[in-house]
Design an enzyme around this catalytic site. Structure first.
Site, PDB file in Angstrom:
ATOM      1  N   ASP A  45       0.841  -1.197   0.000  1.00  0.00           N
ATOM      2  CA  ASP A  45       0.000   0.000   0.000  1.00  0.00           C
ATOM      3  C   ASP A  45       0.875   1.245   0.000  1.00  0.00           C
ATOM      4  O   ASP A  45       1.690   1.445   0.900  1.00  0.00           O
ATOM      5  CB  ASP A  45      -0.895  -0.002   1.248  1.00  0.00           C
ATOM      6  N   LYS A  75      -3.147   5.902  -4.063  1.00  0.00           N
ATOM      7  CA  LYS A  75      -4.242   6.819  -3.739  1.00  0.00           C
ATOM      8  C   LYS A  75      -4.043   8.158  -4.433  1.00  0.00           C
ATOM      9  O   LYS A  75      -2.905   8.607  -4.619  1.00  0.00           O
ATOM     10  CB  LYS A  75      -4.306   7.054  -2.222  1.00  0.00           C
ATOM     11  N   HIS A 108      -7.839   9.518  -1.390  1.00  0.00           N
ATOM     12  CA  HIS A 108      -7.123   9.526  -0.114  1.00  0.00           C
ATOM     13  C   HIS A 108      -7.899  10.225   1.002  1.00  0.00           C
ATOM     14  O   HIS A 108      -7.908   9.754   2.137  1.00  0.00           O
ATOM     15  CB  HIS A 108      -5.756  10.194  -0.310  1.00  0.00           C
TER      16      HIS A 108
END
Length: 274
Positions: A45, A75, A108
């Site tokens: 991530d 993101k 995000h």
């Protein structure tokens, strides 16, 4: 080692335990991700604002692991909200990562005062409809933000990634996610270590012959959340993955549930309202 998965609402399988790189400098990211991949992590991530997508990409390329065996999340940051700018941000993320697609792309932060997240979401829907990303979701969304997406869009987010740990359990968000078939993913799952010295956690860890961090991660996993612990220390990277050989009892889960307080370790959503 086989890491369990969660089936997202579009049928995609996502590893329940991944590796986060928040606050890891790009220069250190390649080594940390390489250690994680060697240990057995397959879900990574990152985010544009972290400034380390390139470091992640180098580690992925050097690993020799087949792309189909990896699950990569990034993101779109608040400065790229909006339809066209989000599409450009996705292309830029792929270039930095050296990939031709992402497995999961998230908004995000919602920034409700700006009112741009529905338009940003439409761009994610376009990417998904065009087959350029396997799943789309959100991060740091409160229930009211999910309601607005529900009324203004055609695709339910697959994931809502929020700060969640024993000291901050975000129960209303978890309930809103569950009601919509959205998987909850916990960032800062160990509260940056703030809960690891709690007597209840220490007692449970001693009983199982495990570390406090392993106990807290097990607490998350048994409640079916996805977690992305972060570390740059090889021993801790391996330790955080070694959480599948024991189970917490209902009483032990309840004891950790009882640790909730406003133990926020990251920015408060109110800081991103405008």
């Amino acid at each position: 080692m086989t890491i369990p998965t969660r089936t997202l609402n579009n049928g995609i399988e996502m590893p329940q335990l991944g590796f986060g790189v928040f606050q890891v400098p790009d220069a250190e990211t390649t080594a940390a991700v390489s250690v994680a991949l060697e240990a057995g992590y397959r879900s990574i991530d990152t985010a544009a604002i972290y400034g380390n997508e390139a470091g992640v990409g180098r580690a992925l390329a050097e690993s020799g692991i087949a792309r189909d065996d990896l699950f990569v999340t990034s993101k779109v940051w608040i400065s790229d909200h909006g339809y066209d700018s989000t599409l450009r941000a996705y292309d830029a993320a792929l270039e930095r990562l050296g990939l031709d697609h992402l497995d999961l792309f998230l908004i995000h932060w919602p920034i409700p005062a700006a009112g741009t997240y529905p338009e940003t979401w439409r761009a994610l829907e376009k990417l998904y409809a065009d087959g350029r990303v396997r799943a789309i979701g959100v991060s740091n969304f409160e229930p009211e933000h999910l309601v607005r997406l529900e009324t203004e869009s055609g695709i339910v987010p697959a994931v809502n990634q929020v700060e969640l740990h024993p000291a901050l359990q975000n129960r209303a968000v978890v309930e809103a996610n569950s009601a919509r078939g959205i998987v909850t993913e916990a960032w800062s799952p160990l509260a940056q270590g703030a809960v690891l010295g709690d007597p209840a956690v220490l007692s449970i860890a001693e009983l199982h012959g495990r570390t406090p961090a392993q106990v807290v991660l097990r607490w998350h996993l048994q409640q079916r959340r996805i977690v992305i612990p972060k570390s740059v220390t090889p021993a801790r990277i391996a330790e955080n993955l070694d959480v599948f050989g024991f189970d917490l009892s209902a009483d032990e889960l309840a004891a950790i549930d009882g640790l909730e307080r406003d133990g926020r370790t990251g920015p408060h959503p109110a800081e991103f309202n405008g």
